[in-house]
Design an enzyme around this catalytic site. Structure first.
Site, PDB file in Angstrom:
ATOM      1  N   HIS A 107       0.823  -1.200   0.000  1.00 34.49           N
ATOM      2  CA  HIS A 107       0.000   0.000   0.000  1.00 34.49           C
ATOM      3  C   HIS A 107       0.859   1.253   0.000  1.00 34.49           C
ATOM      4  CE1 HIS A 107      -3.891   1.944   0.203  1.00 34.49           C
ATOM      5  NE2 HIS A 107      -3.299   2.873   0.929  1.00 34.49           N
TER       6      HIS A 107
ATOM      7  N   TYR B 257       1.567   5.148  -2.617  1.00 33.72           N
ATOM      8  CA  TYR B 257       1.941   6.527  -2.311  1.00 33.72           C
ATOM      9  C   TYR B 257       3.313   6.871  -2.873  1.00 33.72           C
ATOM     10  CZ  TYR B 257      -2.253   6.616   0.379  1.00 33.72           C
ATOM     11  OH  TYR B 257      -3.576   6.549   0.710  1.00 33.72           O
TER      12      TYR B 257
ATOM     13  N   ARG C  98     -12.042 -10.771 -10.424  1.00 35.26           N
ATOM     14  CA  ARG C  98     -10.839 -10.223 -11.027  1.00 35.26           C
ATOM     15  C   ARG C  98      -9.918 -11.367 -11.425  1.00 35.26           C
ATOM     16  NH1 ARG C  98      -7.470  -7.419  -6.108  1.00 35.26           N
ATOM     17  NH2 ARG C  98      -6.171  -6.817  -7.867  1.00 35.26           N
ATOM     18  N   ARG C  99      -8.901 -11.060 -12.211  1.00 31.62           N
ATOM     19  CA  ARG C  99      -7.877 -12.040 -12.598  1.00 31.62           C
ATOM     20  C   ARG C  99      -8.487 -13.285 -13.237  1.00 31.62           C
ATOM     21  NH1 ARG C  99      -5.951 -11.429  -6.901  1.00 31.62           N
ATOM     22  NH2 ARG C  99      -4.415  -9.752  -6.845  1.00 31.62           N
TER      23      ARG C  99
ATOM     24  N   HIS D 248     -10.783   0.412  -9.573  1.00 31.45           N
ATOM     25  CA  HIS D 248     -10.278   1.407  -8.620  1.00 31.45           C
ATOM     26  C   HIS D 248      -8.796   1.659  -8.844  1.00 31.45           C
ATOM     27  CE1 HIS D 248      -9.238   3.388  -4.860  1.00 31.45           C
ATOM     28  NE2 HIS D 248      -8.324   2.454  -4.661  1.00 31.45           N
ATOM     29  N   PHE D 249      -8.047   0.604  -9.038  1.00 27.98           N
ATOM     30  CA  PHE D 249      -6.607   0.714  -9.234  1.00 27.98           C
ATOM     31  C   PHE D 249      -6.292   1.561 -10.462  1.00 27.98           C
ATOM     32  CE2 PHE D 249      -2.432  -1.127 -10.464  1.00 27.98           C
ATOM     33  CZ  PHE D 249      -1.771  -0.936  -9.268  1.00 27.98           C
ATOM     34  N   HIS D 250      -7.098   1.400 -11.513  1.00 25.23           N
ATOM     35  CA  HIS D 250      -6.817   2.133 -12.744  1.00 25.23           C
ATOM     36  C   HIS D 250      -7.166   3.615 -12.634  1.00 25.23           C
ATOM     37  CE1 HIS D 250      -6.193  -1.803 -14.611  1.00 25.23           C
ATOM     38  NE2 HIS D 250      -5.631  -1.151 -15.615  1.00 25.23           N
TER      39      HIS D 250
END
Length: 560
Positions: free
Chosen positions: A233, A237, A449-450, A384-386
């Protein structure tokens, strides 16, 4: 004497030009960024086509081989090389040229990263490391894959150290003065990186490498997952803070006004240092073996990261409104129309900022104990990641390269390049918007996912899911078009026509530029102690429970 370029911004004097020797190191890193973008983007397009059920991979290429390539090359290779290059440029710009030792250390780090990247890429290309970019156990790759990733991390340490040394040298040469904000931000990001990578380094050196080479038979799966997310995580950042550097320091200069507050900017970065690491267990909320109290504590710590994000949003939009008012805006939101929408250096990061609004809201959902149950391990997480990494971070990186590449190569940003940058921003936004929206919607409907259509085709909702997978493919096509624009633009920025004057590396002054720092804000001993203290509170008991409560180690399985 100064002159104006086509955007109307003033060209600066020679004392603010990055040293050419430092520029060569920066450019070497940026070339890797362009290569990684093209390779990783192609893999991403193929992924979306496979997921739509309308395309089969040729030449025996495996879907998870492709998924690993996409994740590693974009999430690790592209970002790491950009960050090391940009931060080197940043400290050289505001602190002055690196000395011979600092520059040599940066080059050694670059070659460590290069060798490690090639090593890991070879294992992926030969289908001996189809373990995704998270490389969780019990998935097992060839040992050289883990050695390669370790070399990449060591390379970042070396280059980051060269930046820290230059920052500390400036402080020793200018005792009693407030350090340049951009150099302070680089130092914060690097200290966070040192602390968080201890988890992934210990995981690979003492568990994955011995296990993958057959020196040990078992591996503690729970421990490796916990150590990965201790790192994983904060990694987000590490990607994001260089974008924040551009937002805080470069964007106000590009629009032609002072930044809102130097002190608020430093405070937000310090808070990211404190709260970006002891939060990784919120990625493990549904996993057994970690006590609910410690999961809850890390959820609270995760929500603390909202505070510096809101500080950043307030500071930036105060800057934008100030600019708009100076341009004659009078209504509540009239300033928005006055922003410099014809300058790609502004538009690229600004569009990324807009994506970060829904991205942040989605992050609150992901980190919330009960709401996480609905979206965990669905393609919502990928969406969300994208829109947090694939839009705000990458678009800001593009914007930074718009001014950084011509600055270090002596080329000119022509009007056609600027137009190409605008097309890049809007095409990328369209593709990412379509793709991520489809991922979020079908994720709420339970799509995993995946996985591919061939794997979930028997599910009762498969036909409903497939229409959204087709939308993802459409978004992927637009993103690939944007990638072609980006690669073409970057080549022109490097190889284009020379400029009579060096293009600006914009660094803003702030309204409170002359106000002294709060005493503790650059007390690095105190900052590190607080960071380590929070990490120990968050992780001592969860990790000790993994051993004392016999959360079993597991034999791994070879996937090649």
């Amino acid at each position: 004497m100064s002159v104006q370029n086509y955007t109307g911004n003033m060209i600066f004097d020679k004392n603010t030009i990055i040293d050419p020797k430092d520029g060569r190191l920066v450019l070497a890193n940026m070339i890797w960024v362009i290569v990684a973008l093209l390779i990783g983007g192609t893999a991403g397009l193929l992924q979306t086509l496979v997921r739509s059920g309308q395309f089969e991979l040729p030449f025996g290429i495996g879907y998870y081989q492709l998924l690993t390539l996409h994740g590693v090359i974009l999430a690790l290779v592209l970002t790491f090389f950009f960050i090391m290059g940009f931060q080197t440029a940043a400290v050289s710009r505001v602190c002055g040229p690196l000395n011979k030792t600092e520059r040599r250390l940066g080059w050694i780090g670059f070659w460590f990263m290069t060798v490690g990247t090639l090593m890991a890429a070879a294992m992926i290309a030969t289908n001996q490391a189809s373990v995704l970019y998270t490389f969780y156990a019990p998935l097992q790759a060839h040992g050289l894959f883990y050695v390669g990733l370790t070399l990449v991390v060591i390379g970042t340490w070396l280059t980051a150290t060269s930046q820290i040394i230059r920052y500390q040298r400036w402080r020793s040469e200018n005792k009693g003065q407030k350090s340049p904000l951009l150099a302070f931000m680089v130092a914060v990001n690097n200290v966070m990186w040192y602390v968080c990578t201890l988890g992934v380094a210990s995981m690979t050196l003492f568990q994955f490498i011995p296990w993958s080479f057959g020196w040990i038979e078992t591996i503690n799966v729970k421990l490796t997952r916990t150590l990965f997310w201790y790192f994983g995580h904060a990694l987000v950042y590490f990607w994001l803070l260089p974008a924040y550097m551009v937002w805080y320091v470069s964007i106000p200069k590009i629009v032609g006004i002072k930044g809102f507050s130097d002190k608020l900017a430093r405070l937000s970065f310090v808070l990211f240092l404190f709260f970006s690491i002891p939060v990784g267990i919120h990625h493990q909320l549904v996993e057994p073996g970690i006590d609910a109290f410690w999961k809850g504590l890390q959820v609270i710590l995760t929500f603390m990261v909202i505070v510096p994000s809101l500080i950043t949003a307030f500071s930036l939009f105060a800057t934008f409104e100030t600019y708009g008012r100076k341009q004659g805006a009078t209504g509540l939101l009239d300033w928005f129309k006055k922003l410099p929408w014809k300058d790609a250096r502004f538009v690229l990061p600004f569009v990324g900022m807009l994506f970060f609004i829904p991205g942040g809201l989605g992050g609150i959902i992901n980190a919330s104990g009960q709401m996480n149950q609905l979206v965990h391990n669905t393609i919502w997480i990928v969406g969300h990641f994208h829109i947090t990494v694939g839009a705000p971070v990458i678009l800001t990186y593009f914007g930074a390269m718009m001014f950084l590449l011509p600055h270090i190569t002596g080329k000119r940003i022509s009007s056609s390049m600027n137009t190409m940058g605008l097309w890049l921003a809007y095409t990328w936004a369209l593709g990412m918007g379509i793709m991520s929206m489809a991922m979020h919607i079908v994720g709420l409907k339970g799509a995993p996912r995946r996985s591919t259509f061939s794997e979930y085709g028997g599910h009762e909702l498969a036909q409903e899911w497939i229409s959204y997978q087709m939308m993802q493919a459409v978004g992927g096509v637009f993103l690939f078009i944007a990638i072609i624009i980006a690669v073409t633009l970057f080549v022109q920025l490097i190889m284009g026509p020379p400029s009579a004057e060096v293009e600006e590396f914009p660094v803003a002054k702030f309204l409170d530029e002359d106000v002294k720092n709060v005493g503790w804000i650059e007390n690095w001993r105190l900052l590190v102690i607080i960071t380590v203290f929070l990490v120990l509170i968050a992780y001592t008991m969860p990790i000790s429970q993994i051993f004392t409560e016999n959360i079993a180690g597991s034999k791994g399985y070879k996937f090649w």
